[in-house]
Scaffold this active site. Sequence first.
Site, PDB file in Angstrom:
ATOM      1  CG  HIS A   1      -9.604   7.026   3.073  1.00  0.00           C
ATOM      2  ND1 HIS A   1      -8.671   7.896   2.598  1.00  0.00           N
ATOM      3  CD2 HIS A   1      -9.077   5.784   2.870  1.00  0.00           C
ATOM      4  CE1 HIS A   1      -7.616   7.224   2.157  1.00  0.00           C
ATOM      5  NE2 HIS A   1      -7.839   5.929   2.287  1.00  0.00           N
TER       6      HIS A   1
ATOM      7  CG  ASP B   1      -1.992   1.023   1.208  1.00  0.00           C
ATOM      8  OD1 ASP B   1      -1.865   1.995   0.436  1.00  0.00           O
ATOM      9  OD2 ASP B   1      -2.973   0.880   1.974  1.00  0.00           O
TER      10      ASP B   1
ATOM     11  CD  GLU C   1      -6.088   2.626  -0.764  1.00  0.00           C
ATOM     12  OE1 GLU C   1      -5.092   2.039  -0.320  1.00  0.00           O
ATOM     13  OE2 GLU C   1      -6.633   3.592  -0.206  1.00  0.00           O
TER      14      GLU C   1
ATOM     15  CD  GLU D   1      -8.024   1.790   2.107  1.00  0.00           C
ATOM     16  OE1 GLU D   1      -7.096   0.988   2.301  1.00  0.00           O
ATOM     17  OE2 GLU D   1      -7.994   2.962   2.511  1.00  0.00           O
TER      18      GLU D   1
ATOM     19  CG  ASP E   1      -4.326   5.545  -0.077  1.00  0.00           C
ATOM     20  OD1 ASP E   1      -3.517   4.608  -0.117  1.00  0.00           O
ATOM     21  OD2 ASP E   1      -5.172   5.693   0.841  1.00  0.00           O
TER      22      ASP E   1
ATOM     23  CG  HIS F   1      -7.898   8.267   6.671  1.00  0.00           C
ATOM     24  ND1 HIS F   1      -6.573   8.016   6.914  1.00  0.00           N
ATOM     25  CD2 HIS F   1      -8.353   7.185   5.986  1.00  0.00           C
ATOM     26  CE1 HIS F   1      -6.249   6.831   6.400  1.00  0.00           C
ATOM     27  NE2 HIS F   1      -7.304   6.310   5.841  1.00  0.00           N
TER      28      HIS F   1
HETATM   29 MN    MN Z   1      -6.444   4.366   1.787  1.00  0.00          MN
HETATM   30 MN    MN Z   2      -3.729   2.885   1.024  1.00  0.00          MN
END
Ligand code: MN
Ligand code: MN
Length: 292
Positions: free
Chosen positions: A153, A80, A277, A185, A91, A161
């Site tokens: 998010h 990630d 994600e 995600e 992200d 976030h």
């Molecule tokens: Mn994330």
């Molecule tokens: Mn992530």
Amino acid sequence: MDKEQIIKAGKIAQEVKVYARSIIKKDMLLLEIANKIEEKIFELGGEPAFPTNLSINEIAAHYTPTYDDDTKASGLLKVDLGVQVNGWVADTAFSLDLENSDENKKLIEAAEDGLKAAEKILSSKATLSQIGEAIETAINKKGFNPVSNLSGHSMEEYDLHAGITIPNVKNNATSELGEGLFAIEPFATSGTGRIYDGKPSGIYQLVSGKSIRNPNSREILEYITDYYSTLPFASRWLVEEFGTKALIALKQLEQNENVLQFNQLVESSKAKVAQAENTFIIEKDKVIKTSE
Ligand code: MN
Ligand code: MN
């Protein structure tokens, strides 16, 4: 929202993902993987938006190597990674099977199916319930469970976030997603699909700039404020810059409530977890996937 910076961060993230897939091999040190990914981000003109998460098997998220980490890549590895350009973030995550396991491969497919199912219905008008249900249904179809207490998010400048959470399961949230920047995600697991807080992760975030007397801690607090602002950072990044005295400062900054440390997130039945994600710009009548 600065679309140009968001798109730039996404392009870098795409390239880093391709690079990460090409270099990661079983038994490689997680520390080496994280360093290479983060160096690549800098090389391409971005900065890490958070420490690269390299979480194995039942650890769903928030494992990042410490400066002296000797853990090797194995099992079901989630990668990630985050790229930021002037505080605007891409992200994105993928999972790798490093032990030639059919179960791992199916779990990875399930997480990716969940992401695709969400993407199919994604729009400013989609409700959080519809998105969660699409993800859950796709993962169930593969015979697994989504992790119900991990979510997608919203994101804002220097804010990973930003307030809206996007559930990975069916729910009662009838509100529409609306416009903005979002990460979706899904996590798929062969377990019950709940995660709990595990060991401290070495991932921190600035929460208050209030004064601290110790000069070492004050110097590190200033550095954190200047370089990471309110995005998450790793203890190993500070050790690289300041040596191990940074760890003493971090402890004091944590006690003084200047920073908080995240915990590793572990599946409660110790079952394996896969993640997928991507980051999306949602406009009134348009969806742009920035990170694939
Ligand atoms: Mn994330
Ligand atoms: Mn992530």
